[in-house]
Scaffold this active site. Sequence first.
Site, short mmCIF file in Angstrom:
data_model
loop_
_atom_site.label_atom_id
_atom_site.label_comp_id
_atom_site.label_asym_id
_atom_site.label_seq_id
_atom_site.Cartn_x
_atom_site.Cartn_y
_atom_site.Cartn_z
N ASP A 247 -9.51 -16.69 6.27
CA ASP A 247 -8.60 -15.96 7.16
C ASP A 247 -8.48 -14.52 6.68
O ASP A 247 -8.27 -14.27 5.50
CB ASP A 247 -7.23 -16.65 7.14
CG ASP A 247 -6.29 -16.13 8.21
OD1 ASP A 247 -6.78 -15.71 9.28
OD2 ASP A 247 -5.06 -16.16 7.99
N GLY B 85 0.22 -15.51 13.75
CA GLY B 85 1.67 -15.46 13.79
C GLY B 85 2.26 -16.51 14.72
O GLY B 85 3.29 -16.30 15.36
N GLY B 86 1.62 -17.68 14.75
CA GLY B 86 2.05 -18.73 15.66
C GLY B 86 3.43 -19.31 15.35
O GLY B 86 4.07 -19.89 16.23
N ASN C 213 -2.46 -19.84 14.61
CA ASN C 213 -2.29 -19.86 13.16
C ASN C 213 -0.82 -20.10 12.83
O ASN C 213 0.06 -19.41 13.36
CB ASN C 213 -2.74 -18.53 12.56
CG ASN C 213 -4.24 -18.36 12.56
OD1 ASN C 213 -4.98 -19.19 13.09
ND2 ASN C 213 -4.71 -17.28 11.96
N THR D 88 4.16 -19.36 8.21
CA THR D 88 5.51 -19.11 7.73
C THR D 88 6.41 -20.34 7.79
O THR D 88 7.09 -20.68 6.81
CB THR D 88 6.15 -17.95 8.51
OG1 THR D 88 5.34 -16.78 8.33
CG2 THR D 88 7.56 -17.66 8.00
#
Length: 279
Positions: A82, A203-204, A225, A228
């Site tokens: 990534d 930032g999914g 993706n 967090t």
Amino acid sequence: MTLATLSDVLQPALKGGYAVAGLVTLGWEDMRAYVTAAEEENVPVILQAGPSCRLHTPLPILGKMFTHLAEAASVPVVAHLDHGYTVEDCRIAIDSGFTSVMYDGSRKPLAENIDETAAIVEMAKAAGVSCEGEIGFVGYSGGEGSAGTDPEEARRFAAETGVDAMAISVGNVHLQQDKEGGLDIDRIRAIESVTDTPLVIHGGSGVPIAQLMMLAQHSKICKFNIGTELRMAFGAALRQAVNKDPARFDRVSILSETHAPLVSATRKVLKAFKGETPC
């Protein structure tokens, strides 16, 4: 052995109306939990080694860890680099057994991004490896701002690079800790109208569940993706394990207690990609 390329899992998703999770890994504990969760949900999974992961563990070691997990898994597992920022990043990943690399030239002018990404695609395909690129910079929560993807630039980028997947900037941001935002549906529709390349959302974790589920089933977005929210779940489980017995110091004993909570949190994420409402 179920080690797969990115194309192996995204092309069926594109045709079948679902998306695959690209799960950001930081170490053995989370990647093992991600594969366990994928097996329990019977879905493919993309294990992703990003820049912070690579700072902690060298790519050749990560390649062996990903491959070891894939060899024993009952579902397809993609070993994915990534945000590779250099040719050398991508070359080392390929040499280390990764089946997919992402070259991120999104901060560069369009022509430069196209030329450099196309070169990585050529190198990757010669090795039987998939390549993801990014057009339109995806920013960071509390940090660099995004530069939205222009549909015409996306068309050119996909056509001239030959990428297997294309990350786009449509209101998504990295490191978002809530789901208060939302993606620009009009921009997504404009982009997918000019390309058949599978689309990727970085930032999914910040995408509202209902919108994620809708796009997974009714758009060319085939990969989200997620990092967090799962790092937060791991951190909470680790904190609870540490605080339970302040005198305990054996890290294997402590870390073992993160597995079940992280598997549970990951399964909730994966259900959304199948169109099931997380419990």
